[in-house]
Design a protein around this motif. Structure first.
Motif, PDB file in Angstrom:
ATOM      1  N   ARG A   1       0.835  -1.275  -0.097  1.00 43.27           N
ATOM      2  CA  ARG A   1       0.057  -0.112  -0.230  1.00 43.27           C
ATOM      3  C   ARG A   1       0.780   1.384   0.047  1.00 43.27           C
ATOM      4  NH1 ARG A   1      -4.334   1.123   4.583  1.00 43.27           N
ATOM      5  NH2 ARG A   1      -3.889   3.336   4.579  1.00 43.27           N
ATOM      6  N   ALA A   2       1.829   1.212   0.755  1.00 45.16           N
ATOM      7  CA  ALA A   2       2.821   2.277   0.743  1.00 45.16           C
ATOM      8  C   ALA A   2       3.575   2.642  -0.660  1.00 45.16           C
ATOM      9  CB  ALA A   2       3.863   2.066   1.892  1.00 45.16           C
ATOM     10  N   LYS A   3       3.858   1.365  -1.339  1.00 44.85           N
ATOM     11  CA  LYS A   3       4.312   1.623  -2.688  1.00 44.85           C
ATOM     12  C   LYS A   3       3.442   2.264  -3.459  1.00 44.85           C
ATOM     13  CE  LYS A   3       7.336  -1.587  -3.570  1.00 44.85           C
ATOM     14  NZ  LYS A   3       8.202  -2.904  -4.101  1.00 44.85           N
ATOM     15  N   ILE A   4       2.343   1.693  -3.671  1.00 45.97           N
ATOM     16  CA  ILE A   4       1.264   2.411  -4.368  1.00 45.97           C
ATOM     17  C   ILE A   4       0.793   3.923  -4.140  1.00 45.97           C
ATOM     18  CG2 ILE A   4      -1.357   2.296  -5.124  1.00 45.97           C
ATOM     19  CD1 ILE A   4      -1.075  -0.965  -4.608  1.00 45.97           C
ATOM     20  N   THR A   5       0.867   4.313  -2.673  1.00 43.01           N
ATOM     21  CA  THR A   5       0.765   5.704  -2.458  1.00 43.01           C
ATOM     22  C   THR A   5       1.905   6.375  -2.805  1.00 43.01           C
ATOM     23  OG1 THR A   5      -0.471   5.031  -0.386  1.00 43.01           O
ATOM     24  CG2 THR A   5       0.428   7.217  -0.511  1.00 43.01           C
ATOM     25  N   TYR A   6       2.966   5.947  -2.822  1.00 41.47           N
ATOM     26  CA  TYR A   6       4.122   6.674  -3.270  1.00 41.47           C
ATOM     27  C   TYR A   6       4.321   7.021  -4.816  1.00 41.47           C
ATOM     28  CZ  TYR A   6       9.079   8.116  -3.624  1.00 41.47           C
ATOM     29  OH  TYR A   6      10.327   8.810  -4.121  1.00 41.47           O
ATOM     30  N   LEU A   7       3.939   5.858  -5.621  1.00 47.06           N
ATOM     31  CA  LEU A   7       3.867   6.026  -6.783  1.00 47.06           C
ATOM     32  C   LEU A   7       2.671   7.059  -7.330  1.00 47.06           C
ATOM     33  CD1 LEU A   7       4.154   2.162  -8.097  1.00 47.06           C
ATOM     34  CD2 LEU A   7       5.939   4.409  -8.462  1.00 47.06           C
ATOM     35  N   VAL A   8       1.704   6.966  -6.631  1.00 46.10           N
ATOM     36  CA  VAL A   8       0.583   7.971  -7.064  1.00 46.10           C
ATOM     37  C   VAL A   8       1.004   9.348  -6.891  1.00 46.10           C
ATOM     38  CG1 VAL A   8      -1.927   8.606  -6.434  1.00 46.10           C
ATOM     39  CG2 VAL A   8      -1.302   6.273  -6.988  1.00 46.10           C
ATOM     40  N   THR A   9       1.499   9.558  -5.759  1.00 52.31           N
ATOM     41  CA  THR A   9       2.093  10.733  -5.185  1.00 52.31           C
ATOM     42  C   THR A   9       2.913  11.428  -6.050  1.00 52.31           C
ATOM     43  OG1 THR A   9       1.594  10.241  -3.175  1.00 52.31           O
ATOM     44  CG2 THR A   9       2.997  11.981  -3.335  1.00 52.31           C
ATOM     45  N   ALA A  10       4.131  10.233  -6.579  1.00 56.45           N
ATOM     46  CA  ALA A  10       4.963  10.799  -7.418  1.00 56.45           C
ATOM     47  C   ALA A  10       4.539  11.054  -8.809  1.00 56.45           C
ATOM     48  CB  ALA A  10       6.082   9.558  -7.557  1.00 56.45           C
ATOM     49  N   ALA A  11       3.478  10.477  -9.471  1.00 55.21           N
ATOM     50  CA  ALA A  11       2.855  10.846 -10.590  1.00 55.21           C
ATOM     51  C   ALA A  11       2.202  12.042 -10.710  1.00 55.21           C
ATOM     52  CB  ALA A  11       1.822   9.692 -10.968  1.00 55.21           C
ATOM     53  N   VAL A  12       1.431  12.382  -9.618  1.00 56.81           N
ATOM     54  CA  VAL A  12       0.686  13.697  -9.220  1.00 56.81           C
ATOM     55  C   VAL A  12       1.872  14.799  -9.365  1.00 56.81           C
ATOM     56  CG1 VAL A  12      -0.597  15.111  -7.637  1.00 56.81           C
ATOM     57  CG2 VAL A  12      -1.410  12.673  -8.200  1.00 56.81           C
ATOM     58  N   LEU A  13       2.710  14.449  -8.561  1.00 56.02           N
ATOM     59  CA  LEU A  13       3.790  15.794  -8.533  1.00 56.02           C
ATOM     60  C   LEU A  13       4.558  15.775  -9.905  1.00 56.02           C
ATOM     61  CD1 LEU A  13       5.923  14.801  -5.201  1.00 56.02           C
ATOM     62  CD2 LEU A  13       4.739  16.864  -5.874  1.00 56.02           C
ATOM     63  N   VAL A  14       4.638  14.972 -10.671  1.00 52.82           N
ATOM     64  CA  VAL A  14       5.194  14.876 -11.954  1.00 52.82           C
ATOM     65  C   VAL A  14       4.262  15.522 -12.980  1.00 52.82           C
ATOM     66  CG1 VAL A  14       5.845  13.426 -14.186  1.00 52.82           C
ATOM     67  CG2 VAL A  14       6.777  13.007 -11.899  1.00 52.82           C
ATOM     68  N   PHE A  15       3.260  15.356 -12.794  1.00 53.61           N
ATOM     69  CA  PHE A  15       1.807  15.835 -13.784  1.00 53.61           C
ATOM     70  C   PHE A  15       2.068  17.423 -13.131  1.00 53.61           C
ATOM     71  CE2 PHE A  15      -2.542  17.763 -13.632  1.00 53.61           C
ATOM     72  CZ  PHE A  15      -2.408  17.657 -14.981  1.00 53.61           C
ATOM     73  N   TYR A  16       2.004  17.896 -12.098  1.00 52.11           N
ATOM     74  CA  TYR A  16       2.151  19.174 -11.609  1.00 52.11           C
ATOM     75  C   TYR A  16       3.396  19.887 -11.975  1.00 52.11           C
ATOM     76  CZ  TYR A  16       2.937  23.147  -8.363  1.00 52.11           C
ATOM     77  OH  TYR A  16       3.241  24.466  -7.777  1.00 52.11           O
ATOM     78  N   PHE A  17       4.549  19.146 -11.872  1.00 57.92           N
ATOM     79  CA  PHE A  17       5.787  19.527 -12.494  1.00 57.92           C
ATOM     80  C   PHE A  17       5.442  20.003 -14.134  1.00 57.92           C
ATOM     81  CE2 PHE A  17       8.188  17.306  -9.116  1.00 57.92           C
ATOM     82  CZ  PHE A  17       7.761  18.109  -7.970  1.00 57.92           C
ATOM     83  N   VAL A  18       4.994  19.232 -14.833  1.00 59.03           N
ATOM     84  CA  VAL A  18       4.814  19.601 -16.390  1.00 59.03           C
ATOM     85  C   VAL A  18       4.026  20.810 -16.486  1.00 59.03           C
ATOM     86  CG1 VAL A  18       3.938  18.534 -18.302  1.00 59.03           C
ATOM     87  CG2 VAL A  18       5.446  17.143 -16.880  1.00 59.03           C
ATOM     88  N   LEU A  19       2.857  20.779 -15.881  1.00 58.52           N
ATOM     89  CA  LEU A  19       2.023  21.863 -15.681  1.00 58.52           C
ATOM     90  C   LEU A  19       2.387  23.216 -15.380  1.00 58.52           C
ATOM     91  CD1 LEU A  19      -1.245  22.402 -16.215  1.00 58.52           C
ATOM     92  CD2 LEU A  19      -1.380  22.194 -14.058  1.00 58.52           C
ATOM     93  N   VAL A  20       3.436  23.245 -14.403  1.00 58.40           N
ATOM     94  CA  VAL A  20       4.003  24.318 -13.968  1.00 58.40           C
ATOM     95  C   VAL A  20       5.037  24.614 -14.972  1.00 58.40           C
ATOM     96  CG1 VAL A  20       5.601  25.414 -12.223  1.00 58.40           C
ATOM     97  CG2 VAL A  20       3.535  24.287 -11.794  1.00 58.40           C
ATOM     98  N   GLY A  21       5.763  23.800 -15.370  1.00 54.81           N
ATOM     99  CA  GLY A  21       6.731  24.069 -16.211  1.00 54.81           C
ATOM    100  C   GLY A  21       6.417  24.570 -17.866  1.00 54.81           C
TER     101      GLY A  21
END
Length: 151
Positions: free
Chosen positions: A2-22
């Motif tokens: 569960r922690a791995k899935i949470t980490y991956l989802v959080t990382a994916a959301v952050l990458v999406f945010y970084f692309v949006l901001v970029g």
């Protein structure tokens, strides 16, 4: 898991945010005025820092998991026999007892990555995350610096 899935989802959301901001930063740069170019550069710096932090954190977690797997294969993972409160939280006195043992073990063998790994777990159980992270970084460094086994 569960922690791995949470980490991956959080990382994916952050990458999406970084692309949006970029993309917004690029739009500001394309405007061409001195003020928007300055803002565009400033906005582009944020995703770069965020991606660097995410990469370093992911590397840390990956290395810590590798050490855990190696220690588990050796049968040296610490056993979770800590007392817990009715709500499921670790009892502070129980964590302190284990921490004292782990600290003494590490002081007796300061160059053994295994003792630092177990100390990091004890710090984590005692809810001292900064010291847990530093102890795990020390375990990783000691593990990486050890001589390769003879073939």
């Amino acid at each position: 898991m569960r922690a791995k899935i949470t980490y991956l989802v959080t990382a994916a959301v952050l990458v999406f945010y970084f692309v949006l901001v970029g993309s917004r930063g690029v739009m500001l740069l394309q405007s061409g005025t001195p003020v928007t170019v300055a803002f565009g550069i400033a906005v582009l710096i944020l995703p770069v820092i965020g991606l660097w932090f995410l990469w370093k954190n992911t590397q840390f977690v990956r290395r810590a998991n590798q050490l855990a797997a190696e220690l588990d294969a050796e049968g040296g993972l610490p056993v979770d026999d800590l007392r817990r409160t009715p709500s499921g939280r670790i009892d502070r006195d129980s964590a302190d007892e284990v921490f004292a043992r782990r600290k003494a073990e590490t002081e007796a063998a300061p160059d053994d990555w295994r003792t630092w790994f177990r100390l990091a777990v004890a710090y984590h159980d005692a809810r001292d995350t900064p010291r847990a992270r530093k102890a795990m970084q020390r375990a990783i460094a000691l593990h990486d610096d050890r001589p390769a086994p003879a073939a």
